[in-house]
Design a protein around this motif. Structure first.
Motif: not given
Length: 455
Positions: A188, A191-193, A195, A198-200, A202, A232
């Protein structure tokens, strides 16, 4: 090359390649015929250098399909800049060479895909990884044991520093604590790094990358459901209805990070989070029926194609023959092709056949070191073949129904017998005969059948 995302999405450690697995004899032999020489055994010898092949997919496919070509000795020289990548290739090679008596074809294929591309795996796969890690520690530190356990591999070109690194990796795999590698949180964070803001959204980003990048480059069999699931959670292959809760420690790697001006070593997940492991075995296949489309949509997913390709590859390695997928018989039942030595097949009338392997492998972790290998032809492999078992005869519960007071031989009937039996004379339970195989167990019994069987 089939890839999605940017450089940040690729990561600093590559765990899988971005091209399908190749049979190097088929792809490169015509250009390499001038370099084929005679070995000491009198066979033609072919030397292949692989730099940064990452996952060993080309080595495995070339080994498994070697029976399609004239017999020759093949030497693979593998050069990697990351010891974790070399450790994974060693694990895959050992898994591919597991005897069929110890691990069946289906179990081997599913274990391979879980270790290859899943961030989380089932507990049986984790147990297998721990068992192999204990063996690999001796294999990396004891050259005599390595020649006895895995003679097709020669690690003489490794430096002592590189052997110590491999030992540390295997000891980390052996550690049973799942909190040593919290892959769910690490995935996670990656992925946060990647995006950012844009994470919300994804799921929309995954849809765009799949349709505008992967599908445009030929990977149209990857569907949005399996691709989004992998983006995810990091779980690419859910092959069984099990619980995937154990971290896959083979995806852990180390790097130096800056903390308060100092360089601090850290272990985490620094691999790909944008493309996925489906490219290796999931977008091309020799079985054209798996590539059919219905209204423009592929009928099979990349996971199903990957499982078929890996199963066919391991079958060819064991049986020295092309894999014939199971198909339905005229009655509509599934007919499986018997696999030599598979524990799930009956053991009667087996015939022992000896077939020497024709491929070897060499490893190295740095561009400055090379290694040699002993021929694998001196170690014949025993392969067991069996005829297709004959179909079963009439069901025994139908033959003894008239004479037996309580017949529950079939699983579905046994589960429903408590609600399907009637009280006959003297209070004894009397079975009833279902009208057909499609009759639902536990349904209210027709009075006509009760009268016939009850009194």
């Amino acid at each position: 090359m089939t890839a999605a995302g940017t450089g940040t999405g690729f990561g600093t450690t590559t765990w899988w390649g971005f091209s399908p697995a190749l049979d190097l004899q088929k792809e490169c032999l015509e250009a390499s015929l001038d370099h084929v020489c005679q070995s000491e055994e009198g066979l033609s010898e072919l030397n292949i250098l692989l730099v940064g092949s990452v996952d060993g997919r080309h080595v495995l496919k070339t080994m498994c399909q070697a029976h399609r070509w004239p017999q020759r000795k093949i030497n693979f020289y593998i050069v990697e800049n990351n010891p974790e990548v070399l450790a994974r290739q060693l694990l895959f090679l050992s898994l591919a060479l597991e005897p069929q008596e110890k691990m069946g074809l289906q179990e081997k294929s599913e274990t391979f895909l879980e270790l290859l591309g899943n961030s989380l795996m089932r507990s049986p796969t984790a147990t297998y990884l721990q068992e192999k890690s204990d063996i690999f520690i001796r294999l990396a530190t004891d050259p005599d044991f390595q020649q006895c356990y895995l003679p097709v591999l020669d690690m003489a070109g490794l430096k002592f520093k590189e052997r110590d690194q491999l030992e540390g990796i295997f000891r980390f795999w052996l550690h049973p604590d799942p909190q040593a590698f919290p892959i769910v949180r690490l995935w996670d964070l990656r992925v946060r790094q990647y995006l950012g803001t844009r994470y919300d959204t994804r799921n929309g980003v995954s849809d765009w990358d799949l349709n505008m990048k992967l599908h445009e480059q030929g990977a149209s069999v990857i569907n949005i459901r399996e691709y989004t699931r992998w983006r995810d959670t990091g779980v690419a292959f859910e092959l069984r209805e099990g619980i995937y809760d154990t971290p896959n420690k083979t995806l852990a790697s180390g790097r130096l990070l800056r903390l308060n001006g100092d360089r601090v070593p850290a272990r985490g997940y620094w691999g790909d989070i944008a493309t996925g492991p489906y490219i290796l075995f999931g977008i091309e296949t020799e079985e054209q029926s798996l590539l059919k489309t219905i209204n423009g949509v592929p009928s099979k997913s990349a996971q199903e194609i990957s499982l078929h390709n890996v199963t066919a590859m391991f079958h060819e390695l064991a049986a020295r023959a092309r894999y014939i997928p199971p198909g339905p018989d005229p009655k509509g039942d599934s007919v499986a092709t018997p696999v030599p030595g598979d524990a799930s097949q009956p053991q009667e009338q087996s015939q022992l056949v000896h077939a020497p392997p024709s491929c070897t492998a060499r490893t190295s972790t740095s561009g400055s070191s090379t290694s040699s290998i002993s021929p694998a032809a001196s170690c014949p492999t025993s392969i067991r073949t069996r005829p297709t078992p004959s179909p079963p005869g009439p069901q025994p519960w139908l033959q003894g129904l008239a004479s037996s007071p309580m017949v529950c031989q079939v699983g579905s009937i046994q589960r429903g017998c408590a609600s399907s039996c009637r009280k006959g004379p003297e209070g004894r339970a009397t079975p009833w005969r279902p009208a057909s195989w499609g009759y639902r167990v536990g349904r209210e019994t027709p009075p006509r059948i009760v009268n016939l069987l009850g009194s």
